[in-house]
Design a protein around this motif. Structure first.
Motif, PDB file in Angstrom:
ATOM      1  N   ALA A   9       1.014  -9.945  -0.354  1.00 39.13           N
ATOM      2  CA  ALA A   9      -0.393  -9.565  -0.167  1.00 39.13           C
ATOM      3  C   ALA A   9      -1.094  -9.535  -1.518  1.00 39.13           C
ATOM      4  O   ALA A   9      -0.658  -8.837  -2.436  1.00 39.13           O
ATOM      5  N   LEU A  51      -5.978  -9.591   1.143  1.00 38.85           N
ATOM      6  CA  LEU A  51      -6.446  -8.248   1.489  1.00 38.85           C
ATOM      7  C   LEU A  51      -7.219  -7.691   0.303  1.00 38.85           C
ATOM      8  O   LEU A  51      -6.644  -7.081  -0.602  1.00 38.85           O
ATOM      9  N   GLN A  92       4.092  -4.287   6.580  1.00 41.24           N
ATOM     10  CA  GLN A  92       3.390  -5.511   6.971  1.00 41.24           C
ATOM     11  C   GLN A  92       3.448  -6.560   5.873  1.00 41.24           C
ATOM     12  O   GLN A  92       3.303  -7.753   6.138  1.00 41.24           O
ATOM     13  N   ALA A  93       3.629  -6.117   4.635  1.00 40.13           N
ATOM     14  CA  ALA A  93       3.815  -7.008   3.498  1.00 40.13           C
ATOM     15  C   ALA A  93       5.083  -6.593   2.766  1.00 40.13           C
ATOM     16  O   ALA A  93       5.439  -5.408   2.729  1.00 40.13           O
ATOM     17  N   GLN A  98      -7.727 -15.377   5.525  1.00 41.07           N
ATOM     18  CA  GLN A  98      -6.612 -14.593   6.063  1.00 41.07           C
ATOM     19  C   GLN A  98      -5.287 -14.868   5.363  1.00 41.07           C
ATOM     20  O   GLN A  98      -4.711 -13.969   4.761  1.00 41.07           O
ATOM     21  N   ARG A  99      -4.792 -16.117   5.422  1.00 43.51           N
ATOM     22  CA  ARG A  99      -3.449 -16.335   4.899  1.00 43.51           C
ATOM     23  C   ARG A  99      -3.196 -17.804   4.556  1.00 43.51           C
ATOM     24  O   ARG A  99      -3.896 -18.707   5.022  1.00 43.51           O
ATOM     25  N   ARG A 132      -4.350  -3.173   1.125  1.00 38.81           N
ATOM     26  CA  ARG A 132      -3.201  -3.827   0.493  1.00 38.81           C
ATOM     27  C   ARG A 132      -2.045  -2.836   0.303  1.00 38.81           C
ATOM     28  O   ARG A 132      -0.883  -3.162   0.573  1.00 38.81           O
ATOM     29  N   GLU A 138      -8.757 -14.696  -2.677  1.00 39.60           N
ATOM     30  CA  GLU A 138      -8.433 -16.009  -2.107  1.00 39.60           C
ATOM     31  C   GLU A 138      -9.081 -17.104  -2.943  1.00 39.60           C
ATOM     32  O   GLU A 138     -10.258 -17.009  -3.309  1.00 39.60           O
ATOM     33  N   THR A 189      -1.047 -13.281   2.252  1.00 36.82           N
ATOM     34  CA  THR A 189      -2.178 -12.710   2.979  1.00 36.82           C
ATOM     35  C   THR A 189      -3.207 -12.208   1.984  1.00 36.82           C
ATOM     36  O   THR A 189      -2.863 -11.699   0.911  1.00 36.82           O
ATOM     37  N   THR A 199       6.369 -11.913   2.800  1.00 36.60           N
ATOM     38  CA  THR A 199       4.907 -11.837   2.858  1.00 36.60           C
ATOM     39  C   THR A 199       4.386 -11.191   1.589  1.00 36.60           C
ATOM     40  O   THR A 199       4.796 -10.077   1.232  1.00 36.60           O
ATOM     41  N   VAL A 247       4.613 -16.396   2.967  1.00 38.79           N
ATOM     42  CA  VAL A 247       3.290 -16.199   3.562  1.00 38.79           C
ATOM     43  C   VAL A 247       2.456 -15.355   2.606  1.00 38.79           C
ATOM     44  O   VAL A 247       2.903 -14.299   2.139  1.00 38.79           O
TER      45      VAL A 247
END
Length: 549
Positions: free
Chosen positions: A48, A249, A263-264, A216-217, A255, A52, A247, A46, A245
Protein backbone atom coordinates in the motif's frame (compact mmCIF):
# COMPACT_ATOMS: atom_id res chain seq x y z
CA UNK A 1 6.60 23.85 0.11
CA UNK A 2 6.08 20.88 -2.22
CA UNK A 3 8.18 17.76 -1.79
CA UNK A 4 10.22 16.34 -4.64
CA UNK A 5 7.17 14.42 -5.81
CA UNK A 6 4.98 17.47 -6.06
CA UNK A 7 7.85 19.59 -7.32
CA UNK A 8 8.26 17.14 -10.16
CA UNK A 9 4.59 16.91 -10.93
CA UNK A 10 4.42 20.68 -11.04
CA UNK A 11 7.50 21.19 -13.17
CA UNK A 12 6.85 22.40 -16.67
CA UNK A 13 10.40 21.82 -17.82
CA UNK A 14 12.81 18.89 -17.85
CA UNK A 15 12.37 17.81 -14.23
CA UNK A 16 10.60 16.46 -11.09
CA UNK A 17 8.11 15.26 -7.26
CA UNK A 18 7.86 12.96 -4.53
CA UNK A 19 8.12 11.91 -0.94
CA UNK A 20 11.57 12.26 0.38
CA UNK A 21 13.41 10.00 -1.97
CA UNK A 22 14.17 9.36 -5.64
CA UNK A 23 16.43 7.79 -8.33
CA UNK A 24 17.13 4.15 -7.65
CA UNK A 25 18.81 0.90 -8.46
CA UNK A 26 20.64 -1.85 -6.72
CA UNK A 27 19.81 -3.69 -3.52
CA UNK A 28 20.30 -3.37 0.20
CA UNK A 29 20.03 -5.08 3.55
CA UNK A 30 16.93 -7.08 4.48
CA UNK A 31 14.29 -4.78 5.93
CA UNK A 32 12.28 -7.56 7.60
CA UNK A 33 14.24 -8.51 10.71
CA UNK A 34 12.15 -11.55 11.58
CA UNK A 35 13.68 -14.89 10.66
CA UNK A 36 10.67 -16.38 8.90
CA UNK A 37 12.55 -19.52 7.86
CA UNK A 38 13.65 -20.25 4.31
CA UNK A 39 12.11 -18.22 1.47
CA UNK A 40 9.01 -19.77 -0.07
CA UNK A 41 7.80 -19.47 -3.64
CA UNK A 42 4.25 -18.46 -4.46
CA UNK A 43 1.62 -16.23 -2.93
CA UNK A 44 0.72 -12.57 -3.25
CA UNK A 45 2.16 -9.59 -1.40
CA UNK A 46 0.09 -6.40 -1.21
CA UNK A 47 1.98 -3.11 -1.00
CA UNK A 48 0.00 0.00 0.00
CA UNK A 49 1.43 3.35 -1.03
CA UNK A 50 0.15 6.91 -1.03
CA UNK A 51 0.57 8.19 -4.60
CA UNK A 52 -0.42 6.79 -7.98
CA UNK A 53 1.70 7.57 -11.04
CA UNK A 54 0.06 9.63 -13.74
CA UNK A 55 2.53 8.34 -16.34
CA UNK A 56 4.07 4.85 -16.42
CA UNK A 57 6.93 5.55 -18.81
CA UNK A 58 10.11 6.08 -16.74
CA UNK A 59 11.71 7.72 -19.77
CA UNK A 60 9.11 10.47 -19.44
CA UNK A 61 7.93 10.75 -15.84
CA UNK A 62 10.13 12.32 -13.16
CA UNK A 63 8.05 11.05 -10.22
CA UNK A 64 9.83 8.87 -7.70
CA UNK A 65 6.79 6.60 -7.37
CA UNK A 66 7.38 5.66 -11.02
CA UNK A 67 10.96 4.75 -10.14
CA UNK A 68 9.80 2.66 -7.20
CA UNK A 69 7.03 0.72 -8.95
CA UNK A 70 8.59 0.33 -12.39
CA UNK A 71 11.83 -0.98 -10.90
CA UNK A 72 9.91 -4.27 -10.80
CA UNK A 73 9.64 -4.22 -14.60
CA UNK A 74 12.74 -2.41 -15.86
CA UNK A 75 16.37 -3.37 -15.14
CA UNK A 76 19.48 -1.21 -15.55
CA UNK A 77 22.99 -1.60 -16.92
CA UNK A 78 24.54 -1.37 -13.45
CA UNK A 79 23.32 -1.40 -9.84
CA UNK A 80 24.31 1.03 -7.13
CA UNK A 81 25.32 -0.50 -3.81
CA UNK A 82 24.61 0.99 -0.40
CA UNK A 83 28.22 2.20 -0.13
CA UNK A 84 27.77 4.30 -3.27
CA UNK A 85 29.78 1.98 -5.53
CA UNK A 86 28.47 0.17 -8.58
CA UNK A 87 28.25 -3.47 -9.65
CA UNK A 88 27.27 -5.31 -12.85
CA UNK A 89 23.64 -5.93 -13.73
CA UNK A 90 22.63 -6.12 -17.40
CA UNK A 91 26.21 -5.16 -18.21
CA UNK A 92 28.83 -7.72 -17.18
CA UNK A 93 31.59 -5.11 -17.11
CA UNK A 94 32.46 -1.63 -18.35
CA UNK A 95 35.39 0.63 -19.11
CA UNK A 96 35.68 4.41 -19.20
CA UNK A 97 37.89 6.25 -21.67
CA UNK A 98 40.79 8.33 -20.39
CA UNK A 99 38.97 11.55 -21.27
CA UNK A 100 35.83 10.42 -19.41
CA UNK A 101 33.63 10.85 -22.48
CA UNK A 102 33.10 7.23 -23.58
CA UNK A 103 31.63 4.37 -21.55
CA UNK A 104 31.88 0.92 -23.10
CA UNK A 105 29.62 -1.80 -21.68
CA UNK A 106 29.94 -5.52 -22.33
CA UNK A 107 26.42 -6.85 -21.96
CA UNK A 108 25.07 -10.15 -20.71
CA UNK A 109 24.16 -12.48 -23.56
CA UNK A 110 21.48 -14.44 -21.69
CA UNK A 111 18.84 -11.75 -21.10
CA UNK A 112 15.45 -11.48 -22.79
CA UNK A 113 12.59 -9.04 -22.52
CA UNK A 114 9.38 -10.64 -21.33
CA UNK A 115 8.00 -10.53 -24.88
CA UNK A 116 10.88 -12.74 -26.07
CA UNK A 117 12.91 -9.92 -27.65
CA UNK A 118 16.66 -10.33 -26.94
CA UNK A 119 18.36 -7.71 -24.79
CA UNK A 120 21.41 -6.57 -26.76
CA UNK A 121 23.41 -3.55 -27.86
CA UNK A 122 20.71 -2.49 -30.32
CA UNK A 123 18.20 -2.42 -27.44
CA UNK A 124 20.48 -0.15 -25.41
CA UNK A 125 20.88 2.21 -28.34
CA UNK A 126 17.16 2.36 -29.14
CA UNK A 127 16.30 3.14 -25.52
CA UNK A 128 18.90 5.84 -24.99
CA UNK A 129 17.99 7.44 -28.30
CA UNK A 130 14.33 7.30 -27.27
CA UNK A 131 15.09 9.13 -24.03
CA UNK A 132 16.72 12.11 -25.75
CA UNK A 133 14.32 12.28 -28.70
CA UNK A 134 12.29 15.52 -28.58
CA UNK A 135 9.11 13.57 -29.30
CA UNK A 136 9.51 11.65 -26.04
CA UNK A 137 9.19 14.88 -24.03
CA UNK A 138 11.25 13.43 -21.20
CA UNK A 139 10.82 15.37 -17.98
CA UNK A 140 13.76 13.85 -16.14
CA UNK A 141 15.60 10.98 -17.87
CA UNK A 142 16.88 13.26 -20.66
CA UNK A 143 18.45 15.48 -18.00
CA UNK A 144 19.72 12.53 -15.97
CA UNK A 145 21.54 11.03 -18.96
CA UNK A 146 23.65 14.19 -18.99
CA UNK A 147 25.67 15.34 -22.02
CA UNK A 148 24.63 12.36 -24.14
CA UNK A 149 25.87 12.44 -27.71
CA UNK A 150 25.17 9.00 -29.18
CA UNK A 151 25.36 5.25 -28.66
CA UNK A 152 27.58 3.13 -30.90
CA UNK A 153 26.86 -0.58 -31.36
CA UNK A 154 30.29 -2.24 -31.32
CA UNK A 155 28.95 -5.77 -31.69
CA UNK A 156 25.79 -7.56 -30.60
CA UNK A 157 26.72 -7.51 -26.91
CA UNK A 158 29.03 -4.50 -26.70
CA UNK A 159 27.95 -0.89 -26.75
CA UNK A 160 29.80 2.41 -26.35
CA UNK A 161 27.94 5.45 -25.04
CA UNK A 162 29.60 8.69 -26.07
CA UNK A 163 29.20 11.94 -24.14
CA UNK A 164 29.87 15.50 -25.22
CA UNK A 165 31.92 16.14 -22.09
CA UNK A 166 33.06 14.20 -19.01
CA UNK A 167 30.17 13.31 -16.72
CA UNK A 168 31.22 11.45 -13.59
CA UNK A 169 27.63 10.77 -12.54
CA UNK A 170 26.91 8.71 -15.64
CA UNK A 171 27.15 5.35 -13.87
CA UNK A 172 24.68 6.56 -11.27
CA UNK A 173 22.37 7.71 -14.07
CA UNK A 174 22.40 4.33 -15.82
CA UNK A 175 21.69 2.60 -12.50
CA UNK A 176 18.29 4.24 -12.18
CA UNK A 177 14.86 3.09 -13.28
CA UNK A 178 14.58 6.19 -15.45
CA UNK A 179 17.32 4.91 -17.77
CA UNK A 180 15.95 1.35 -17.72
CA UNK A 181 15.02 -0.55 -20.87
CA UNK A 182 11.77 -0.98 -22.77
CA UNK A 183 11.55 -3.82 -25.23
CA UNK A 184 12.53 -2.42 -28.65
CA UNK A 185 9.35 -4.02 -29.99
CA UNK A 186 7.26 -1.94 -27.56
CA UNK A 187 9.19 1.21 -28.50
CA UNK A 188 8.61 0.51 -32.17
CA UNK A 189 5.04 -0.82 -32.17
CA UNK A 190 3.35 0.81 -29.16
CA UNK A 191 5.00 4.18 -28.51
CA UNK A 192 1.70 5.88 -27.74
CA UNK A 193 0.82 3.30 -25.06
CA UNK A 194 4.00 3.38 -22.96
CA UNK A 195 2.69 6.00 -20.56
CA UNK A 196 -0.48 4.01 -19.82
CA UNK A 197 1.22 1.00 -18.29
CA UNK A 198 -0.04 -2.54 -18.67
CA UNK A 199 0.78 -4.62 -21.73
CA UNK A 200 2.96 -1.91 -23.30
CA UNK A 201 5.32 -1.85 -20.29
CA UNK A 202 7.67 -4.63 -21.34
CA UNK A 203 11.06 -4.91 -19.68
CA UNK A 204 13.57 -7.52 -18.54
CA UNK A 205 12.63 -7.20 -14.85
CA UNK A 206 11.66 -9.70 -12.20
CA UNK A 207 7.96 -8.92 -12.73
CA UNK A 208 5.64 -8.22 -15.64
CA UNK A 209 3.00 -5.50 -15.60
CA UNK A 210 -0.36 -7.33 -15.69
CA UNK A 211 -3.16 -4.85 -15.04
CA UNK A 212 -4.20 -1.50 -13.66
CA UNK A 213 -7.42 -0.23 -12.15
CA UNK A 214 -6.96 3.53 -12.15
CA UNK A 215 -7.08 5.05 -8.70
CA UNK A 216 -7.11 1.65 -7.03
CA UNK A 217 -4.37 -0.86 -7.81
CA UNK A 218 -1.68 -2.33 -10.04
CA UNK A 219 -0.96 -6.03 -10.45
CA UNK A 220 2.45 -7.47 -11.32
CA UNK A 221 3.21 -11.15 -12.03
CA UNK A 222 6.47 -13.05 -11.59
CA UNK A 223 8.81 -13.31 -14.57
CA UNK A 224 9.63 -17.01 -14.32
CA UNK A 225 12.65 -16.66 -16.62
CA UNK A 226 14.42 -14.04 -14.51
CA UNK A 227 18.04 -15.01 -13.76
CA UNK A 228 20.20 -11.86 -13.88
CA UNK A 229 19.80 -9.97 -10.60
CA UNK A 230 22.85 -8.02 -9.36
CA UNK A 231 25.36 -9.99 -7.28
CA UNK A 232 24.34 -8.22 -4.06
CA UNK A 233 20.72 -9.37 -4.38
CA UNK A 234 19.70 -12.01 -1.86
CA UNK A 235 17.70 -13.75 -4.59
CA UNK A 236 19.48 -14.29 -7.90
CA UNK A 237 16.65 -16.18 -9.59
CA UNK A 238 12.98 -15.51 -10.33
CA UNK A 239 10.97 -13.61 -7.73
CA UNK A 240 9.53 -15.75 -4.96
CA UNK A 241 6.19 -13.95 -5.17
CA UNK A 242 3.67 -15.15 -7.71
CA UNK A 243 2.02 -11.73 -7.65
CA UNK A 244 2.75 -8.26 -6.35
CA UNK A 245 -0.32 -6.06 -5.88
CA UNK A 246 0.05 -2.32 -5.33
CA UNK A 247 -2.88 -0.45 -3.80
CA UNK A 248 -3.15 3.34 -3.74
CA UNK A 249 -4.33 4.71 -0.39
CA UNK A 250 -3.59 8.45 -0.14
CA UNK A 251 -4.99 8.89 3.38
CA UNK A 252 -2.55 8.09 6.19
CA UNK A 253 -5.23 6.57 8.41
CA UNK A 254 -6.48 4.29 5.63
CA UNK A 255 -2.97 3.11 4.77
CA UNK A 256 -2.11 2.43 8.42
CA UNK A 257 -5.44 0.67 8.88
CA UNK A 258 -4.75 -1.55 5.87
CA UNK A 259 -1.47 -2.88 7.24
CA UNK A 260 -2.68 -3.27 10.81
CA UNK A 261 -5.80 -5.13 9.71
CA UNK A 262 -3.98 -7.39 7.24
CA UNK A 263 -5.48 -5.92 4.08
CA UNK A 264 -1.94 -4.93 3.11
CA UNK A 265 1.33 -6.74 3.86
CA UNK A 266 3.55 -3.65 3.54
CA UNK A 267 2.51 -0.02 3.98
CA UNK A 268 4.63 2.85 2.65
CA UNK A 269 4.98 6.44 3.90
CA UNK A 270 3.95 5.81 7.48
CA UNK A 271 3.11 9.04 9.36
CA UNK A 272 5.75 9.81 11.99
CA UNK A 273 3.21 10.30 14.77
CA UNK A 274 2.08 6.67 14.39
CA UNK A 275 5.51 5.03 14.38
CA UNK A 276 5.85 4.47 18.14
CA UNK A 277 2.43 2.83 18.37
CA UNK A 278 3.02 0.68 15.31
CA UNK A 279 6.37 -0.54 16.64
CA UNK A 280 4.61 -1.93 19.70
CA UNK A 281 1.89 -3.69 17.73
CA UNK A 282 2.20 -7.51 17.69
CA UNK A 283 2.80 -9.02 14.28
CA UNK A 284 4.06 -5.78 12.74
CA UNK A 285 7.58 -4.48 12.12
CA UNK A 286 8.53 -0.92 11.22
CA UNK A 287 11.46 -0.77 8.80
CA UNK A 288 13.31 2.54 8.37
CA UNK A 289 15.93 3.92 6.02
CA UNK A 290 17.16 7.51 5.89
CA UNK A 291 16.37 9.00 2.51
CA UNK A 292 19.47 10.15 0.62
CA UNK A 293 19.55 13.31 -1.48
CA UNK A 294 18.65 16.93 -0.82
CA UNK A 295 16.97 17.26 2.57
CA UNK A 296 13.68 19.10 2.96
CA UNK A 297 14.86 22.70 2.76
CA UNK A 298 13.57 26.24 2.52
CA UNK A 299 15.09 27.84 -0.56
CA UNK A 300 15.61 31.60 -0.22
CA UNK A 301 15.28 33.58 -3.46
CA UNK A 302 18.65 35.29 -3.79
CA UNK A 303 17.67 37.20 -6.93
CA UNK A 304 15.53 39.75 -5.15
CA UNK A 305 15.27 41.63 -1.86
CA UNK A 306 15.52 40.84 0.95
CA UNK A 307 17.43 37.62 0.29
CA UNK A 308 19.85 39.25 -2.12
CA UNK A 309 21.72 40.16 1.09
CA UNK A 310 23.66 37.41 2.88
CA UNK A 311 22.95 38.74 6.38
CA UNK A 312 19.21 38.53 5.77
CA UNK A 313 19.53 34.90 4.80
CA UNK A 314 21.71 34.11 7.81
CA UNK A 315 19.24 35.86 10.10
CA UNK A 316 16.57 33.42 8.96
CA UNK A 317 18.87 30.43 9.53
CA UNK A 318 19.56 31.53 13.11
CA UNK A 319 15.97 32.53 13.84
CA UNK A 320 14.44 29.10 13.13
CA UNK A 321 14.88 26.28 15.64
CA UNK A 322 14.83 23.38 13.20
CA UNK A 323 15.91 20.87 15.84
CA UNK A 324 12.99 21.59 18.17
CA UNK A 325 10.50 21.75 15.30
CA UNK A 326 11.71 18.45 13.84
CA UNK A 327 11.41 16.67 17.17
CA UNK A 328 7.93 18.03 17.79
CA UNK A 329 6.45 17.56 14.33
CA UNK A 330 7.91 14.12 13.65
CA UNK A 331 7.56 12.70 17.16
CA UNK A 332 11.33 12.28 17.50
CA UNK A 333 11.46 9.98 14.46
CA UNK A 334 13.36 12.33 12.11
CA UNK A 335 16.58 14.27 12.59
CA UNK A 336 17.26 17.94 11.95
CA UNK A 337 19.44 18.68 8.94
CA UNK A 338 22.78 20.48 9.11
CA UNK A 339 23.48 20.85 5.40
CA UNK A 340 21.83 20.40 2.01
CA UNK A 341 22.58 16.66 1.74
CA UNK A 342 21.18 13.84 3.83
CA UNK A 343 23.77 11.92 5.90
CA UNK A 344 23.00 8.76 3.91
CA UNK A 345 24.10 10.42 0.66
CA UNK A 346 27.59 9.57 -0.62
CA UNK A 347 29.76 12.66 -0.24
CA UNK A 348 27.86 14.02 2.78
CA UNK A 349 30.01 16.52 4.69
CA UNK A 350 29.75 15.62 8.39
CA UNK A 351 31.86 18.64 9.36
CA UNK A 352 28.73 20.78 9.05
CA UNK A 353 27.15 19.07 12.05
CA UNK A 354 26.94 21.48 15.01
CA UNK A 355 28.57 24.20 12.89
CA UNK A 356 25.57 26.53 13.26
CA UNK A 357 22.64 26.72 15.61
CA UNK A 358 19.41 28.40 16.58
CA UNK A 359 20.58 31.78 17.90
CA UNK A 360 17.82 34.41 18.26
CA UNK A 361 20.28 36.99 19.57
CA UNK A 362 22.49 36.64 16.50
CA UNK A 363 19.46 36.81 14.22
CA UNK A 364 18.35 40.01 15.97
CA UNK A 365 21.81 41.56 15.63
CA UNK A 366 21.92 40.79 11.92
CA UNK A 367 18.48 42.29 11.36
CA UNK A 368 19.41 45.40 13.37
CA UNK A 369 22.51 45.81 11.24
CA UNK A 370 20.38 45.68 8.12
CA UNK A 371 18.24 48.55 9.39
CA UNK A 372 15.15 46.56 10.36
CA UNK A 373 15.00 48.33 13.72
CA UNK A 374 11.44 49.63 13.84
CA UNK A 375 8.40 47.75 15.11
CA UNK A 376 4.78 48.07 14.02
CA UNK A 377 1.69 47.57 16.15
CA UNK A 378 1.80 43.80 15.58
CA UNK A 379 5.41 43.54 16.69
CA UNK A 380 6.91 42.97 13.24
CA UNK A 381 10.15 44.67 12.25
CA UNK A 382 9.98 47.66 9.91
CA UNK A 383 12.34 49.74 7.83
CA UNK A 384 11.39 52.94 6.02
CA UNK A 385 7.78 52.32 7.02
CA UNK A 386 7.68 48.81 5.46
CA UNK A 387 7.02 45.64 7.37
CA UNK A 388 9.53 42.79 7.02
CA UNK A 389 7.24 40.41 5.15
CA UNK A 390 8.13 37.18 3.33
CA UNK A 391 5.98 34.85 1.23
CA UNK A 392 6.29 31.06 1.03
CA UNK A 393 4.49 29.47 -1.92
CA UNK A 394 2.96 26.00 -1.69
CA UNK A 395 0.35 23.77 -3.30
CA UNK A 396 -2.07 22.31 -0.72
CA UNK A 397 -2.79 19.22 -2.81
CA UNK A 398 0.90 18.22 -2.70
CA UNK A 399 1.73 19.27 0.86
CA UNK A 400 1.39 16.62 3.52
CA UNK A 401 -0.04 17.62 6.88
CA UNK A 402 3.26 17.11 8.72
CA UNK A 403 5.07 19.47 6.38
CA UNK A 404 2.33 22.05 6.66
CA UNK A 405 2.71 21.84 10.45
CA UNK A 406 6.47 22.27 10.03
CA UNK A 407 5.95 25.34 7.85
CA UNK A 408 3.59 26.82 10.44
CA UNK A 409 6.22 26.31 13.14
CA UNK A 410 8.81 28.07 10.97
CA UNK A 411 6.30 30.89 10.53
CA UNK A 412 6.00 31.13 14.32
CA UNK A 413 9.77 31.26 14.90
CA UNK A 414 10.14 34.00 12.32
CA UNK A 415 7.32 35.93 13.97
CA UNK A 416 9.32 35.83 17.21
CA UNK A 417 12.21 37.39 15.29
CA UNK A 418 9.93 40.13 13.98
CA UNK A 419 9.53 38.66 10.47
CA UNK A 420 6.10 38.01 8.98
CA UNK A 421 5.97 34.85 6.88
CA UNK A 422 2.87 34.53 4.71
CA UNK A 423 2.04 30.96 3.66
CA UNK A 424 0.51 31.44 0.23
CA UNK A 425 -1.44 28.52 -1.29
CA UNK A 426 -1.66 28.17 -5.06
CA UNK A 427 -3.29 25.54 -7.24
CA UNK A 428 -0.97 23.34 -9.26
CA UNK A 429 -1.62 25.16 -12.51
CA UNK A 430 -0.77 28.56 -11.05
CA UNK A 431 2.23 27.48 -8.99
CA UNK A 432 4.60 26.45 -11.78
CA UNK A 433 4.64 29.70 -13.82
CA UNK A 434 4.89 31.82 -10.66
CA UNK A 435 7.75 29.68 -9.38
CA UNK A 436 9.55 29.60 -12.74
CA UNK A 437 9.64 33.38 -13.06
CA UNK A 438 10.92 33.73 -9.48
CA UNK A 439 7.92 35.56 -8.08
CA UNK A 440 8.42 34.33 -4.52
CA UNK A 441 10.62 34.74 -1.46
CA UNK A 442 10.72 31.10 -0.35
CA UNK A 443 9.78 27.70 -1.72
CA UNK A 444 10.46 24.38 -0.02
CA UNK A 445 11.03 20.84 -1.21
CA UNK A 446 13.20 17.75 -0.85
CA UNK A 447 14.91 15.98 -3.75
CA UNK A 448 15.78 12.33 -3.32
CA UNK A 449 18.68 10.52 -4.92
CA UNK A 450 21.87 8.67 -4.07
CA UNK A 451 24.38 10.83 -5.95
CA UNK A 452 25.87 14.04 -4.49
CA UNK A 453 25.70 15.59 -7.96
CA UNK A 454 22.12 16.44 -7.02
CA UNK A 455 23.82 19.57 -5.71
CA UNK A 456 24.28 20.52 -9.37
CA UNK A 457 20.57 20.11 -10.05
CA UNK A 458 19.60 22.31 -7.11
CA UNK A 459 22.39 24.91 -6.83
CA UNK A 460 24.22 25.31 -10.17
CA UNK A 461 23.51 28.59 -11.92
CA UNK A 462 22.60 26.73 -15.12
CA UNK A 463 19.92 24.70 -13.30
CA UNK A 464 17.31 27.43 -13.09
CA UNK A 465 13.68 26.45 -12.66
CA UNK A 466 12.53 27.86 -15.98
CA UNK A 467 15.19 25.80 -17.75
CA UNK A 468 14.17 22.49 -16.21
CA UNK A 469 16.48 22.63 -13.18
CA UNK A 470 15.62 22.88 -9.50
CA UNK A 471 17.63 25.90 -8.35
CA UNK A 472 14.99 27.08 -5.91
CA UNK A 473 17.32 29.66 -4.37
CA UNK A 474 18.09 31.04 -7.84
CA UNK A 475 21.77 30.97 -6.93
CA UNK A 476 24.38 32.37 -9.31
CA UNK A 477 27.62 31.60 -7.47
CA UNK A 478 30.76 31.20 -9.60
CA UNK A 479 32.56 29.29 -6.84
CA UNK A 480 29.82 26.72 -6.53
CA UNK A 481 29.59 26.41 -10.33
CA UNK A 482 33.34 25.86 -10.57
CA UNK A 483 33.42 23.19 -7.89
CA UNK A 484 30.41 21.38 -9.35
CA UNK A 485 31.86 21.50 -12.87
CA UNK A 486 35.18 20.13 -11.58
CA UNK A 487 33.40 17.37 -9.64
CA UNK A 488 31.48 16.11 -12.65
CA UNK A 489 34.65 16.08 -14.76
CA UNK A 490 36.57 13.67 -12.51
CA UNK A 491 35.93 10.05 -11.58
CA UNK A 492 38.32 10.15 -8.60
CA UNK A 493 35.96 9.57 -5.69
CA UNK A 494 37.97 11.36 -2.97
CA UNK A 495 38.52 14.37 -5.20
CA UNK A 496 34.82 14.56 -6.05
CA UNK A 497 33.82 14.30 -2.40
CA UNK A 498 36.23 17.08 -1.45
CA UNK A 499 34.67 19.34 -4.07
CA UNK A 500 31.12 18.48 -2.98
CA UNK A 501 32.13 19.23 0.62
CA UNK A 502 33.17 22.73 -0.43
CA UNK A 503 29.81 23.21 -2.13
CA UNK A 504 27.90 22.11 0.97
CA UNK A 505 29.96 24.37 3.23
CA UNK A 506 29.43 27.40 1.03
CA UNK A 507 25.67 26.83 0.78
CA UNK A 508 25.42 26.97 4.57
CA UNK A 509 27.94 29.79 4.98
CA UNK A 510 26.06 31.93 2.46
CA UNK A 511 22.64 30.95 3.77
CA UNK A 512 21.33 30.05 0.33
CA UNK A 513 18.87 27.62 1.89
CA UNK A 514 17.63 26.66 5.33
CA UNK A 515 18.13 22.86 5.72
CA UNK A 516 15.20 21.61 7.76
CA UNK A 517 14.97 17.87 8.36
CA UNK A 518 16.29 14.53 7.16
CA UNK A 519 13.49 12.40 5.78
CA UNK A 520 13.18 8.72 6.60
CA UNK A 521 11.33 6.07 4.62
CA UNK A 522 9.18 4.14 7.07
CA UNK A 523 7.57 0.87 6.01
CA UNK A 524 5.08 -1.09 8.08
CA UNK A 525 5.68 -4.81 7.42
CA UNK A 526 3.35 -7.58 8.59
CA UNK A 527 4.79 -10.77 10.00
CA UNK A 528 3.83 -12.86 6.97
CA UNK A 529 5.99 -10.70 4.67
CA UNK A 530 9.76 -11.21 4.48
CA UNK A 531 12.73 -10.12 2.38
CA UNK A 532 11.52 -6.63 1.43
CA UNK A 533 14.74 -4.65 0.97
CA UNK A 534 15.79 -1.06 0.44
CA UNK A 535 17.94 0.08 -2.45
CA UNK A 536 20.59 2.80 -2.29
CA UNK A 537 17.88 5.46 -2.57
CA UNK A 538 15.75 4.03 0.25
CA UNK A 539 13.20 2.66 -2.19
CA UNK A 540 11.58 -0.72 -1.43
CA UNK A 541 12.52 -3.72 -3.57
CA UNK A 542 10.43 -6.87 -3.95
CA UNK A 543 12.46 -9.23 -6.14
CA UNK A 544 13.63 -11.15 -3.06
CA UNK A 545 10.43 -10.78 -1.02
CA UNK A 546 8.26 -13.72 0.00
CA UNK A 547 5.21 -14.43 2.12
CA UNK A 548 4.07 -17.17 4.50
CA UNK A 549 0.99 -19.01 3.28
Amino acid sequence: MPTRRSFLLLSAGALTAAGLTACSSGTAADSSPGAGGAPRDGGTLTFATDVEPDNFDPHVSPADIVGVLLRNVFDSLVAQRQDGGFEPWLAREWTVSDDGKAYTFRLRDDVEFTDGTPFDAAAVKSNFDHIVAPATKSQYAATLIGPYERTDVVDRHTVTVRLKRPYASFLHAVSTTYLGFHSPAALRERPDELAAGGAASVGTGAFTFVSRVKGQRLVFARNKSYAWAPASAKNNGPAHLERLVVTFLPENATRVGAVTSGQADVADALPANRIAALKSQPGLTVSSHDSPGIVYSYFLNTERAPFDQRDTRLAVLHAVDTEAITKAVFADQYRRAWGPLSPSTPGYDASLENSWKHDPAKAAALLDGLGWTGRDSDGYRTKDGRRFRLTLLYVPAYTKSERRTFDTAVQDDLRKAGIELVLKPLDAGSYTPVRNRGDYDIIAFAWGGSDPDLLRTVFHSQSQLADGGANGSRVHDPRIDGWLDAATATTARKEREALYAKVQQRIVAQGYALPAFVGTRQLGVRGRAHGVTFDASAWPLFQGAWVNG
